[in-house]
Design a protein around this motif. Sequence first.
Motif, PDB file in Angstrom:
ATOM      1  N   ASP B  77      15.473   4.394  42.703  1.00 57.01           N
ATOM      2  CA  ASP B  77      14.555   4.874  41.675  1.00 57.01           C
ATOM      3  C   ASP B  77      13.174   5.185  42.283  1.00 57.01           C
ATOM      4  OD1 ASP B  77      13.993   5.702  39.176  1.00 57.01           O
ATOM      5  OD2 ASP B  77      13.697   3.703  38.305  1.00 57.01           O
ATOM      6  N   SER B 103      17.583  -6.096  40.584  1.00 62.37           N
ATOM      7  CA  SER B 103      17.896  -6.131  39.154  1.00 62.37           C
ATOM      8  C   SER B 103      18.304  -4.760  38.629  1.00 62.37           C
ATOM      9  CB  SER B 103      16.696  -6.665  38.377  1.00 62.37           C
ATOM     10  OG  SER B 103      15.609  -5.801  38.557  1.00 62.37           O
ATOM     11  N   SER B 104      18.029  -3.679  39.378  1.00 66.88           N
ATOM     12  CA  SER B 104      18.482  -2.368  38.883  1.00 66.88           C
ATOM     13  C   SER B 104      19.898  -2.038  39.329  1.00 66.88           C
ATOM     14  CB  SER B 104      17.549  -1.237  39.321  1.00 66.88           C
ATOM     15  OG  SER B 104      16.588  -1.657  40.200  1.00 66.88           O
ATOM     16  N   PRO B 181      22.070  -2.703  34.489  1.00 67.86           N
ATOM     17  CA  PRO B 181      21.645  -2.063  35.743  1.00 67.86           C
ATOM     18  C   PRO B 181      21.485  -0.558  35.551  1.00 67.86           C
ATOM     19  CG  PRO B 181      24.002  -2.465  35.807  1.00 67.86           C
ATOM     20  CD  PRO B 181      23.506  -3.021  34.495  1.00 67.86           C
ATOM     21  N   LYS B 182      20.687   0.056  36.427  1.00 67.31           N
ATOM     22  CA  LYS B 182      20.581   1.512  36.403  1.00 67.31           C
ATOM     23  C   LYS B 182      21.686   2.116  37.252  1.00 67.31           C
ATOM     24  CE  LYS B 182      15.534   1.426  36.065  1.00 67.31           C
ATOM     25  NZ  LYS B 182      14.351   1.376  36.947  1.00 67.31           N
TER      26      LYS B 182
END
Lengths: 222, 270
Positions: B77, B103-104, B181-182
Motif C-alpha cells: 500500500d 496487519s494489512s 486484511p487488504k
Amino acid sequence: MTPDWRWDFALEILPRLLRATGNTLTAAAAGYAIALILGLVLALAQRTKWHSITLVVRECVEFIRSTPLVLQVFFVFYVAPQFGINLSPWTSGLAAIGLHYSAYLSEVYRSGIDAVPRGQWEACRALNLPLRRTYLRIILPQALIPAVPGMGNYLVGIFKDTPILSVIGVAELMQMANTVGSENYRFLEPFTLVGIIFLFISLPAAGLVKLLERRLRLAMGL
Amino acid sequence: MDTSEYPLELPADDRPMVRFLNVNKNYGSFPVIHQLNFDVAEGEMVTIIGPSGSGKTTVLRILMTLESISSGVIYVDGKPLTHMVKGGILVPADEHHLRKMRSSIGMCFQHFNLFPHMTALQNCMEGPVQVLGLTKKEARERSEELLTLVGMIDKKDQHPSRLSGGQQQRVAIARALAMRPKVMLFDEVTSALDPEVIGEVTNVIRKLVAEHNLTMLMVTHQMGFARDISDRVCFFYGGKIEEEGSPQDLFGNAQRERTKQFLSAVKEAR
C-alpha cells in the motif's frame, strides 16, 4: 531367621508417621510448585533471541541436572550462609528441591514446546499475535498436553526425593521414622510403614496424572 | 543498489497494493528469489504457478514476513514493509514496524494451521479479540458472518480434529478474513486436500473474487482454477518470473520454452 513384626508397635507409631507424612506432602507440593513455575521460566529463557542468556541458562540447567540433589541441599543449607543467605532447613530444602526439579521440568516444557508444529507459530504471525499471546494462548496450551506425563513423573519423583531433606533436619516422614526407630531400637516397623505410605500415595498419583492427561485432551478437543 | 536509493514511500500516482523492488532471498548461498520486480494492483487476483523449488511459495512467505529478505524492498500500500524510515533513510524493519504493517496482510496455508485446541468460532475470534481489540461480542458477530460466508456456520463449535480438510481450510480462510486484511495470500490451499473436497475451497475463493475487492496472491497447482479466476498469471522459474500475462495468454499462447514445457508436463500429469 524370621522378622519379628509387632502389630501393636506399628499401630502405636502410625499416627506420628502420618503426621510427618503431612510435612512430606507439603514439601513435595511446595517444591513442585516452585519447580513448575521456575521450570517454565528456565524453558522460556532458552528461547529468547539473546544467545548469551540461552547459553547461560542451558549451562545452569545442565549443571543442576548433573550434580546430586543431596549436594545441592547441603550447599543451600550449609554454604549459602557464608554468602549471607541464612535460610531455615525448611526454606533451604524447598529452595533446593524446587530448583533441582525446575531444571528437569524445564526440559519437559522445552520438548513440549518444540513439539508444537512450526505451522502454529506461522499462523500466529500471520494473525499478527504478539509473542506473549502467542505463547500464552496458542503454544503453551498445546505444549502442555504432551508434557503432562513427564510432569507427572517428576511429581512422583519429587515426592520420593523428599526424604533427602531429612539430612538437614526437616521433619518429614523419613526423619520421623528414623527418630521413632532410634527411640525404640526397632526399625522394621517404621521403615516398612514409610515404604507402604509412599507406595499408597505414589500409585494413585500416577493414575491421577493419566486421568488428567486424558481429561485435558478432551477439554481441548485434541 | 543499497537501500538509500529506494523511495521511502511510493508516489500517489504509482502505488500498487504490493510492490517487490529488486528483491533477493538466499538460503545460505542459494538464491531462492532472484532480483524480483513484481507489482500487484489493488483488487487484483494474481496467481503464481511454477515447478517446485521455483520460489513461488517463498514469495508469499516473505510478503507475510514469515521470512526475511536478503536485499531489496517490499512495499505494501505504498509503504515499505521489510524496511522502515529512520533518520530519513530506509533501515531493516523492527518487530514493531512489522506488526503494524503485517496487519494489512492475511494468509492461508497448505496445511491450514488452525489452532487445534480451539473451536472453529474461537479460531476466528482469536485475532480480532487479541490483536484488534474487538469485544467478544463484536468478534463473534464478525466471525459468524464470515463462517456463514465460507459455509461453516453449522460447524462453528467443532474443533478442527472433527472437521475434514476442506472444512478446516474454509475455517482458515474465515479466520484470515476476520482480520480484515487488504491483501490475502493463498499458499497451495488445495494441495493437501482430497480431490472431492477441493471444490468447496475453490468455490469460497471464487466467491471472494466475485464479491469482494480484495487483493489476492495465490500459489496453486490447480491450473483450471487459476485460469478461471485470475486477472494475471505469473510463471515462476529459478526464483524469478519467467513469463506473465492474462490467463488466456499464458495458458493458451505461452511464449517461453520453459513455460510451454511446464504447462504440457502438468497437462500430461492430469
